[in-house]
Design a protein around this motif. Structure first.
Motif, PDB file in Angstrom:
ATOM      1  N   UNK A 112      -5.751  32.077  68.364  1.00  0.00           N
ATOM      2  CA  UNK A 112      -6.871  31.848  69.320  1.00  0.00           C
ATOM      3  C   UNK A 112      -7.740  33.165  69.268  1.00  0.00           C
ATOM      4  N   UNK A 113      -8.848  33.327  68.658  1.00  0.00           N
ATOM      5  CA  UNK A 113      -9.635  34.388  68.230  1.00  0.00           C
ATOM      6  C   UNK A 113      -9.622  35.361  69.533  1.00  0.00           C
ATOM      7  N   UNK A 114     -10.012  34.755  70.921  1.00  0.00           N
ATOM      8  CA  UNK A 114     -10.233  35.375  72.073  1.00  0.00           C
ATOM      9  C   UNK A 114      -8.870  36.544  72.317  1.00  0.00           C
ATOM     10  N   UNK A 115      -7.867  35.774  72.144  1.00  0.00           N
ATOM     11  CA  UNK A 115      -6.509  36.712  72.493  1.00  0.00           C
ATOM     12  C   UNK A 115      -6.357  37.627  71.187  1.00  0.00           C
ATOM     13  N   UNK A 116      -6.508  37.305  70.247  1.00  0.00           N
ATOM     14  CA  UNK A 116      -6.392  38.369  68.994  1.00  0.00           C
ATOM     15  C   UNK A 116      -7.230  39.325  69.115  1.00  0.00           C
ATOM     16  N   UNK A 117      -8.621  39.095  69.761  1.00  0.00           N
ATOM     17  CA  UNK A 117      -9.455  40.261  70.054  1.00  0.00           C
ATOM     18  C   UNK A 117      -9.230  41.103  71.219  1.00  0.00           C
ATOM     19  N   UNK A 118      -8.374  40.394  72.317  1.00  0.00           N
ATOM     20  CA  UNK A 118      -8.264  41.296  73.344  1.00  0.00           C
ATOM     21  C   UNK A 118      -6.907  41.968  72.846  1.00  0.00           C
ATOM     22  N   UNK A 119      -5.998  41.687  72.315  1.00  0.00           N
ATOM     23  CA  UNK A 119      -4.940  42.493  71.778  1.00  0.00           C
ATOM     24  C   UNK A 119      -5.339  43.517  70.972  1.00  0.00           C
ATOM     25  N   UNK A 120      -6.322  43.291  70.011  1.00  0.00           N
ATOM     26  CA  UNK A 120      -6.782  44.271  68.853  1.00  0.00           C
ATOM     27  C   UNK A 120      -7.351  45.265  69.705  1.00  0.00           C
ATOM     28  N   UNK A 121      -8.256  44.579  70.738  1.00  0.00           N
ATOM     29  CA  UNK A 121      -9.121  45.916  71.603  1.00  0.00           C
ATOM     30  C   UNK A 121      -7.907  46.776  72.397  1.00  0.00           C
ATOM     31  N   UNK A 122      -7.145  46.316  72.972  1.00  0.00           N
ATOM     32  CA  UNK A 122      -5.921  47.058  73.756  1.00  0.00           C
ATOM     33  C   UNK A 122      -5.327  47.876  72.732  1.00  0.00           C
ATOM     34  N   UNK A 123      -4.807  47.607  71.359  1.00  0.00           N
ATOM     35  CA  UNK A 123      -4.199  48.582  70.769  1.00  0.00           C
ATOM     36  C   UNK A 123      -4.986  49.524  70.134  1.00  0.00           C
ATOM     37  N   UNK A 137      -2.233  45.960  77.482  1.00  0.00           N
ATOM     38  CA  UNK A 137      -1.834  44.629  76.808  1.00  0.00           C
ATOM     39  C   UNK A 137      -1.735  43.719  77.873  1.00  0.00           C
ATOM     40  N   UNK A 138      -1.301  43.795  78.998  1.00  0.00           N
ATOM     41  CA  UNK A 138      -1.543  42.562  80.000  1.00  0.00           C
ATOM     42  C   UNK A 138      -2.712  42.294  80.407  1.00  0.00           C
ATOM     43  N   UNK A 139      -3.880  43.477  80.795  1.00  0.00           N
ATOM     44  CA  UNK A 139      -5.063  43.227  81.224  1.00  0.00           C
ATOM     45  C   UNK A 139      -5.822  42.536  79.915  1.00  0.00           C
ATOM     46  N   UNK A 140      -5.477  43.053  78.765  1.00  0.00           N
ATOM     47  CA  UNK A 140      -6.299  42.626  77.784  1.00  0.00           C
ATOM     48  C   UNK A 140      -5.949  40.899  77.449  1.00  0.00           C
ATOM     49  N   UNK A 141      -4.653  40.559  77.859  1.00  0.00           N
ATOM     50  CA  UNK A 141      -4.220  39.283  77.598  1.00  0.00           C
ATOM     51  C   UNK A 141      -4.888  38.267  78.905  1.00  0.00           C
ATOM     52  N   UNK A 142      -4.928  39.215  80.063  1.00  0.00           N
ATOM     53  CA  UNK A 142      -5.728  38.130  80.826  1.00  0.00           C
ATOM     54  C   UNK A 142      -7.298  37.967  80.734  1.00  0.00           C
ATOM     55  N   UNK A 143      -7.936  38.909  80.132  1.00  0.00           N
ATOM     56  CA  UNK A 143      -9.181  38.801  80.032  1.00  0.00           C
ATOM     57  C   UNK A 143      -9.490  37.855  78.602  1.00  0.00           C
ATOM     58  N   UNK A 144      -8.490  38.218  77.638  1.00  0.00           N
ATOM     59  CA  UNK A 144      -8.515  37.221  76.326  1.00  0.00           C
ATOM     60  C   UNK A 144      -8.321  35.738  76.589  1.00  0.00           C
ATOM     61  N   UNK A 145      -7.132  35.530  77.741  1.00  0.00           N
ATOM     62  CA  UNK A 145      -7.037  34.229  78.040  1.00  0.00           C
ATOM     63  C   UNK A 145      -8.427  33.466  78.793  1.00  0.00           C
ATOM     64  N   UNK A 146      -8.935  34.255  79.656  1.00  0.00           N
ATOM     65  CA  UNK A 146     -10.067  33.860  80.182  1.00  0.00           C
ATOM     66  C   UNK A 146     -11.277  33.430  79.271  1.00  0.00           C
ATOM     67  N   UNK A 147     -11.128  34.219  78.566  1.00  0.00           N
ATOM     68  CA  UNK A 147     -12.341  34.111  77.232  1.00  0.00           C
ATOM     69  C   UNK A 147     -12.027  32.772  76.732  1.00  0.00           C
ATOM     70  N   UNK A 169       2.908  55.405  76.270  1.00  0.00           N
ATOM     71  CA  UNK A 169       3.731  54.098  76.572  1.00  0.00           C
ATOM     72  C   UNK A 169       3.884  53.716  77.784  1.00  0.00           C
ATOM     73  N   UNK A 170       3.491  54.263  78.655  1.00  0.00           N
ATOM     74  CA  UNK A 170       3.429  53.735  80.236  1.00  0.00           C
ATOM     75  C   UNK A 170       2.108  52.653  80.176  1.00  0.00           C
ATOM     76  N   UNK A 171       0.934  53.303  79.575  1.00  0.00           N
ATOM     77  CA  UNK A 171      -0.190  52.327  79.656  1.00  0.00           C
ATOM     78  C   UNK A 171      -0.283  51.271  78.769  1.00  0.00           C
ATOM     79  N   UNK A 172       0.520  51.284  77.806  1.00  0.00           N
ATOM     80  CA  UNK A 172       0.685  50.159  76.779  1.00  0.00           C
ATOM     81  C   UNK A 172       0.719  48.775  77.358  1.00  0.00           C
ATOM     82  N   UNK A 173       1.990  48.694  78.188  1.00  0.00           N
ATOM     83  CA  UNK A 173       2.170  47.389  78.897  1.00  0.00           C
ATOM     84  C   UNK A 173       1.038  46.760  79.880  1.00  0.00           C
ATOM     85  N   UNK A 174       0.616  47.949  80.687  1.00  0.00           N
ATOM     86  CA  UNK A 174      -0.518  47.352  81.617  1.00  0.00           C
ATOM     87  C   UNK A 174      -1.850  46.984  80.634  1.00  0.00           C
TER      88      UNK A 174
END
Length: 476
Positions: free
Chosen positions: A1-12, A201-211, A194-199
């Motif tokens: 799904x493009x929106x999820x891929x984009x969210x993860x890519x932006x988070x990384x 990615x989670x925030x990126x996934x939330x916005x990606x799933x919404x989109x 490392x501490x910020x990675x999980x939040x």
């Protein structure tokens, strides 16, 4: 799904940029601390050098066995007789100016033991009191460590020195380097990433799933529209972002598609309605021709009805060709004034025969890029429409001003309820059903205007009488 891929890519990407920014900050701060350390060494060297120069000798009490002075900078001297005053090795005096030495190359063994005990104390918990027994505690209590050393004992700590000749000897001042600080900052940055990675990615996934849900809803709406549900609208009431803007554009396209399908349906109904009369008359003449003594009249009437049907289909084909933008290659410079004069000359007598008047006024006629024959047909259709529907005694006027062409009549006009459809192909007013024509005149005018990218406007006078049709051509 493009929106999820984009969210993860932006988070990384955010994490990578954060890491690179942190490492760059590490380098900047480390360099700043190095500069401050060198400045402190230079000032301490100058202070001690000035004191020794004033006194003209190397007093024994100038240095002690302590590693650091009260200022946090240590120093030692090498007298002319080869005696070292201070905790450093003789080899430390070999360099001139700034240099970096490891602890083993700088300090004497006893001083190294002192450093080890100092760093052992630093490693202890800040809230815990140091032990009241043992050499390390005694030395600390005695003031061996005169300032807070903010470096980890396990770090690979380099020492900055500054040395030079003083009197007949040599002076060296030293302070801890900043490599240990850089190691700590890098570690902090990496831990922070490392501490910020999980939040992140989670925030990126939330916005990606919404989109993605919104895009899925638009996709499902497309399927419903394709199934014929043209009343469906996808855009929310408030446009918030580009996805909502996309949905709004889809709604606009759906509305235009719905209007085209409705127009096509009405067009088909009008074709069926308007062809029924000539086909019925054609059948009647053919039936009456059998057994009739004079078949010539019926044959001529049948041919006339066939000609009417052929004319209708020919006009429809011409409109279709113009709407396909297929005739723009034949455009050339056209003087509107000459065209208007020619058409007025042709139709002035036609209007008089119908008991009407046709006047013409030309002001500053423009030359446009157009198809001359189509412009003549547009004006002819406007005049014929006025002659046919304005009624006996009507006054019809052609007005050309620049690139604006208008035909005005003082006839009965068009009822308000039917004004929105008079430009549709084969649409005819109820009162015009019994008059000649197939309802293609104004539709042809609209198609020619669109082909020339001109603005077509129908204007009405008060009391719903009279009609003014304006065509505004673009000037080259």
């Amino acid at each position: 799904m493009s929106a999820l891929r984009q969210a993860i890519a932006l988070s990384l990407a955010f994490l990578v940029l954060l890491t690179l920014g942190g490492l760059l900050l590490d380098d900047v701060i480390t360099e700043e601390f190095r500069a401050e350390t060198e400045e402190a060494l230079r000032e301490e060297y100058q202070r001690i050098s000035d004191r020794l120069t004033r006194e003209g000798r190397f007093p024994e009490e100038i240095v002690t066995a302590e590693v650091f002075s009260d200022s946090g900078v240590g120093y030692a001297v090498l007298r002319a007789d080869g005696k070292v005053l201070g905790p450093v090795l003789r080899g430390a005096f070999d360099s001139q100016g700034f240099d970096i030495l490891e602890a083993e190359a700088l300090f004497q063994p006893k001083a190294l033991e002192t450093l080890d005990r100092i760093f052992d104390l630093i490693d202890e918990d800040d809230e815990e009191e140091p032990s009241d027994s043992g050499p390390a505690a005694e030395e600390a209590a005695a003031g061996q460590l005169a300032f807070d050393v903010a470096f980890e004992s396990e770090a690979d700590l380099g020492w900055r020195i500054y040395s030079g000749a003083v009197l007949d000897g040599h002076l060296v001042v030293y302070a801890p380097g900043v490599s240990a600080f850089g190691s700590d900052l890098t570690s902090v940055i990496l831990v922070f990433v490392v501490i910020l990675s999980l939040p992140a990615l989670i925030i990126g996934l939330i916005f990606g799933i919404r989109a993605q849900r919104r895009l899925n809803r638009i996709g499902a709406g497309f399927d419903r529209i394709a199934d014929g549900e043209l009343d469906l609208r996808l855009a929310p009431k408030v446009i918030r972002d580009d996805i909502d803007e996309l949905a709004a554009r889809i709604d606009g396209a759906t509305e235009r598609l719905q209007a085209s399908i409705r127009q096509m349906s009405d067009f088909s109904a009008n074709i069926a309605h308007d062809l029924r009369t000539p086909l019925t008359r054609l059948r009647l003449h053919l039936d009456q021709a059998d057994g009739a003594e004079d078949q010539t009249a019926h044959r001529e009437a049948a041919i006339e009805q066939m000609d009417d049907i052929i004319a209708i289909f020919g006009a429809i084909q011409r409109i279709a060709r113009m709407q396909s933008q297929g005739r723009r290659d034949g455009f050339a410079a056209v003087d509107l004034g000459v065209v208007v004069e020619q058409v007025h000359e042709i139709y002035e007598a036609v209007a008089q025969d119908a008991g009407q008047s046709l006047s013409c006024r030309i002001t500053n006629a423009a030359t446009i890029h157009a198809d001359r024959s189509l412009i003549m047909q547009l004006l002819a259709n406007l005049i014929e429409n006025a002659i046919r529907h304005a009624g006996e005694g009507a006054r019809i006027a052609i007005d050309l001003s620049g690139s604006r062409l208008a035909v005005t009549d003082d006839g009965p006009g068009i009822p308000e309820a039917e004004r929105g459809r008079v430009l549709d192909p084969l649409y005819r007013l109820d009162r015009s059903r019994n008059t000649a024509g197939a309802g293609l005149g104004l539709a042809m005018v609209k198609a020619i205007a669109e082909l020339h990218e001109a603005e077509l406007a129908l204007m009405y006078t008060a009391g719903e009488r009279g009609l003014r049709i304006e065509v505004r051509f673009p000037q080259p």
